[in-house]
Design a protein around this motif. Structure first.
Motif, PDB file in Angstrom:
ATOM      1  N   ALA A  21      22.782  58.246  44.186  1.00  0.00           N
ATOM      2  CA  ALA A  21      24.017  57.592  43.750  1.00  0.00           C
ATOM      3  C   ALA A  21      25.104  57.709  44.811  1.00  0.00           C
ATOM      4  N   LYS A  24      24.478  55.271  47.547  1.00  0.00           N
ATOM      5  CA  LYS A  24      24.858  53.911  47.159  1.00  0.00           C
ATOM      6  C   LYS A  24      26.384  53.740  47.178  1.00  0.00           C
ATOM      7  N   ILE A  25      27.115  54.805  46.783  1.00  0.00           N
ATOM      8  CA  ILE A  25      28.588  54.731  46.827  1.00  0.00           C
ATOM      9  C   ILE A  25      29.053  54.521  48.262  1.00  0.00           C
ATOM     10  N   GLN A  28      28.612  51.115  49.524  1.00  0.00           N
ATOM     11  CA  GLN A  28      29.422  50.144  48.795  1.00  0.00           C
ATOM     12  C   GLN A  28      28.596  49.362  47.763  1.00  0.00           C
ATOM     13  N   ALA A  30      28.291  50.659  44.512  1.00  0.00           N
ATOM     14  CA  ALA A  30      28.637  51.445  43.328  1.00  0.00           C
ATOM     15  C   ALA A  30      28.547  50.636  42.048  1.00  0.00           C
ATOM     16  N   SER A  31      28.590  49.328  42.131  1.00  0.00           N
ATOM     17  CA  SER A  31      28.543  48.488  40.927  1.00  0.00           C
ATOM     18  C   SER A  31      27.197  48.576  40.212  1.00  0.00           C
ATOM     19  N   LEU A  33      25.621  51.335  39.616  1.00  0.00           N
ATOM     20  CA  LEU A  33      25.464  52.680  39.053  1.00  0.00           C
ATOM     21  C   LEU A  33      26.021  52.767  37.641  1.00  0.00           C
ATOM     22  N   TYR A  35      27.959  55.369  35.639  1.00  0.00           N
ATOM     23  CA  TYR A  35      28.734  56.591  35.836  1.00  0.00           C
ATOM     24  C   TYR A  35      28.573  57.557  34.659  1.00  0.00           C
ATOM     25  N   CYS A  95      35.291  56.550  48.245  1.00  0.00           N
ATOM     26  CA  CYS A  95      34.044  57.228  47.889  1.00  0.00           C
ATOM     27  C   CYS A  95      34.318  58.591  47.268  1.00  0.00           C
ATOM     28  N   MET A  98      35.330  58.233  43.640  1.00  0.00           N
ATOM     29  CA  MET A  98      34.199  57.909  42.767  1.00  0.00           C
ATOM     30  C   MET A  98      33.320  59.130  42.523  1.00  0.00           C
TER      31      MET A  98
END
Length: 748
Positions: A21, A24-25, A28, A30-31, A33, A35, A95, A98
């Motif tokens: 994760a 991926k953050i 870029q 993050a969409s 994932l 949370y 990042c 997040m």
């Protein structure tokens, strides 16, 4: 009980989910994932005792993900470095936020218990340690920042926004610090103990600033006038202040401004002040208010420079004052006018150029006190002569407001005078002459309100004791008017066939109190002696036990005379001049020796009073041996007659009196002697007052206290105080302590 701890394999499996994760953050993505799931995974790792695995994994993964960024920055050219750095920091901050949300439970529970860095602090620290403090990147970044600032100083346009963002990044990263791992091992690399911004940027920036302005100021000072240099300095200062507002941190302001001022102002202050054709002295002489103000604005920021400015300002004032003091050809009234003009000029500069700075005001005050008190007697006499001239001439044509203004200017100079009692002594003589020199029928004190206004101002400055005798002088004149009004209604006054004006003065309050010779009074015209006798009778009947001592030498007379072709005139003369002229009612001619013997006037006074009569040609020498002989030359055989060919356009003729140098010297000596006598009494009174209060006091303490009190009137000499102490001991007002001879005791 059921074991809730996960195995290492289970923990690694959940950690890998978090790790992927994080990747991926940073990529870029993050969409994609969830949370909520990631939060539960991190939560589970912590509660199943694998917090260390999660914390260490975040630390190492962050370093791993920063490596590509480091490589990109190392390959980046100088032109794009700041832009790329700012973009990268912006991405990393996003990042961090997040990742912090995912690991919120660990932040709140695991981290505080072990006193570790929070998730955002940890990741910020890693970025600082591995990216910013990378030796190559650090060198490139700081060099680029300094280069851009130098370009801007040289007049080129730079990207303020990029500079601001980069410097702000350094400030943000300054809060990061090294941390210890859960097993007590210190993490690598070690961060610097000083704040990042201060150590990595501010220090080299200040050094560069110092070198830059050292070179520029040295170049400017050799080829510029003082004002041109100050303008350049002010321009540069404003640029640095603007630079602070645009992109530098506010914490840098003090060091930056101080560094600039040291190189541009402090190191060249003396050179600027003393520039031959454009320095401080030339500015003052030419009244360059704006130029002086600019110098003040810059110099006041630097204590040493401001001190040098004050010192040279003082030296200028003292120098100008000493020129006036040492000019023996300058008349007293002109000297005071020049001192007033110098003060007005300096106070105008103080107001317009120095912003009414209290330190500058003190410098001006001390400077005037310095030169004015070098010859305090001359200054005191000059002030008195100046006032006398103003009252007799200029004030007569001025309005009350203008008179008040001029008196205020004199008082401001008077404040600088230490020996105020010397001024008082000479002023009493001057005032007495003006109060007594009132000629003409029913004449009043000229400018009485202005005279009293000055006394009031002196009273406000020095207290009621200073003006006590001056006020009595006015009171005597007023009471004399009342007495004469009463006398005119008395039978004795009706026996006198002319108008008599008598001024009764109180002994001890007026100068020149020595009695006139009895021979002078006995040889006055019979009419005058008869009027004096009548007034004596009236006054003695009214005031039992009082004695009048007549002073014809201070009197004046109005004489109606028929001269020339039966032309009538009214002569305003002194009493002595009246006595001389009335002798010619019964004598066609008289020798100089006969005038002396028949009037009993001294030779010096005779010359002072007869010279104006000769100059106006009311009297003339009969058959002079030498026709070109001056009217100021006398011998006992000279013969004088009334000039029957006298002509004058005016009906009323005011006959002046010549003031001989000998008389002025005698008057000056009398005032000085009276001042010395008054000082002795004042010192003794002060010592007694202190002794009454303290009862017992040490010698030096008594000298100090007495000096402090007496300084309001004059600056006493310690030796004089010591002599008065001895005199008081001899007269048993006080005594030395038998146990300690340094102490004095008051004798009740």
């Amino acid at each position: 009980m059921r074991d809730t701890n996960w195995s290492q394999e289970q923990a690694l499996q959940h950690w890998n989910t978090i790790r992927e994760a994080i990747h991926k953050i940073y990529q870029q993505q993050a969409s994609q994932l969830s949370y909520e799931e990631l939060y539960r995974t991190a939560y589970s790792l912590v509660i199943h005792k694998h917090g260390e695995l999660l914390y260490t994994g975040i630390k190492n993964t962050t370093v791993e993900l920063l490596q590509p960024m480091i490589e990109r920055l190392l390959k980046c050219g100088d032109e794009d470095l700041l832009k790329r750095m700012n973009e990268m920091w912006k991405q990393v901050k996003l990042c961090i936020i997040m990742i912090k949300d995912i690991l919120m439970y660990m932040d709140r529970n695991y981290v505080p218990k072990l006193k570790l860095l929070s998730m955002d602090q940890l990741q910020t620290s890693q970025f600082k340690n591995y990216v910013i403090l990378n030796q190559q990147i650090r060198h490139k970044l700081i060099s680029k920042l300094l280069s851009e600032i130098e370009k801007e100083r040289n007049g080129h346009i730079v990207d303020d926004s990029a500079l601001r963002l980069t410097i702000h990044m350094l400030v943000e990263l300054s809060s990061g610090s090294s941390s210890s791992s859960g097993n007590g091992q210190q993490s690598q690399p070690i961060t610097h103990s000083k704040r990042l911004y201060e150590h990595e940027f501010e220090k080299p920036f200040i050094n560069e600033t110092q070198n830059y302005y050292k070179l520029e100021s040295n170049s400017q000072i050799t080829g510029s006038s003082c004002y041109a240099y100050l303008q350049r300095a002010n321009q540069r200062l404003n640029e640095e202040i603007d630079r602070l507002h645009k992109y530098l941190d506010s914490s840098t302001e003090r060091q930056l401004i101080n560094t600039f001022l040291k190189e541009y102002i402090e190191n060249h202050a003396l050179t600027l002040i003393t520039m031959e054709n454009s320095g401080l002295i030339m500015m003052i002489r030419n009244e360059k208010y704006e130029e002086i103000h600019l110098m003040y604005e810059l110099f006041q920021r630097v204590p040493d420079a401001f001190s040098a400015l004050s010192k040279h300002l003082s030296a200028y004032i003292v120098s100008e004052g000493q020129k006036l003091i040492s000019d023996d050809k300058m008349k007293p009234d002109e000297f005071v006018a020049q001192v007033i003009a110098l003060r007005e000029k300096m106070m105008n500069i103080h107001s317009r150029s120095f912003g009414k700075d209290s330190n500058i005001e003190l410098t001006v005050k001390c400077s005037f006190e310095n030169f004015i008190n070098q010859e305090s007697e001359k200054t005191a006499m000059s002030l008195v002569y100046y006032l006398d001239d103003q009252f007799k001439k200029d004030f007569k044509s001025l309005q009350d407001g203008e008179i008040n203004e001029r008196l205020d200017r004199v008082i401001k100079i008077f404040r600088y005078l230490q020996d105020k009692d010397v001024f008082e002594g000479f002023y009493k003589v001057s005032l007495s002459k003006r109060l007594l020199d009132i000629r003409g029928s029913g004449a009043q004190i000229p400018l009485e309100d202005a005279e009293k206004l000055l006394v009031l101002k002196l009273k406000e400055e020095c207290g009621f004791q200073f003006t006590q005798k001056l006020e009595v002088m006015f009171k005597d004149i007023k009471m004399s008017e009342d007495t004469m009004a009463e006398f005119r209604g008395h039978a004795l006054a009706k026996q006198i066939n002319f108008e008599l004006q008598v001024k009764v003065l109180t002994t001890g309050n007026w100068p020149n109190e020595q009695k006139d010779q009895s021979g002078i009074i006995q040889n006055l015209p019979r009419e005058i002696q008869f009027s004096m006798q009548n007034f004596n009778k009236f006054y003695n009947n009214k005031h039992t036990g009082r004695a009048l001592h007549w002073k014809p030498s201070l009197g004046y007379a109005d004489i109606k005379a028929t001269l020339g072709d039966s032309v009538k005139h009214e002569l305003q003369t002194s009493t002595f001049q009246m006595s001389i002229l009335m002798l010619f009612n019964s004598n066609q001619q008289l020798t100089y020796q006969q005038l002396l013997s028949q009037t009993q006037i001294t030779d010096l006074d005779m010359k002072c009073h007869i010279i104006p009569l000769l100059q106006l040609k009311i009297l003339q020498k009969a058959n002079p041996a030498n026709p070109t002989q001056s009217v100021k030359e006398f011998n006992s055989a000279d013969v004088y007659t009334i000039n029957m060919g006298f002509r004058h356009n005016m009906y009323k003729i005011r006959v002046p009196i010549v003031h001989a140098k000998e008389n002025k010297q005698i008057e000056k000596a009398e005032v000085s002697d009276k001042v010395d006598e008054d000082r002795r009494h004042m010192i003794e009174a002060t010592i007694v007052m202190v002794m009454k209060t303290r009862r017992k006091i040490e010698h030096n303490a008594l000298i100090t206290e007495a000096t402090k009190i007496l300084q309001q009137m004059f600056c006493p000499d310690p030796l004089m105080i010591k002599k008065r102490i001895e005199s008081l001991i001899d007269r048993e007002y006080m005594e030395r302590d038998n146990e300690d001879r340094r102490f004095y005791k008051y004798i009740a």
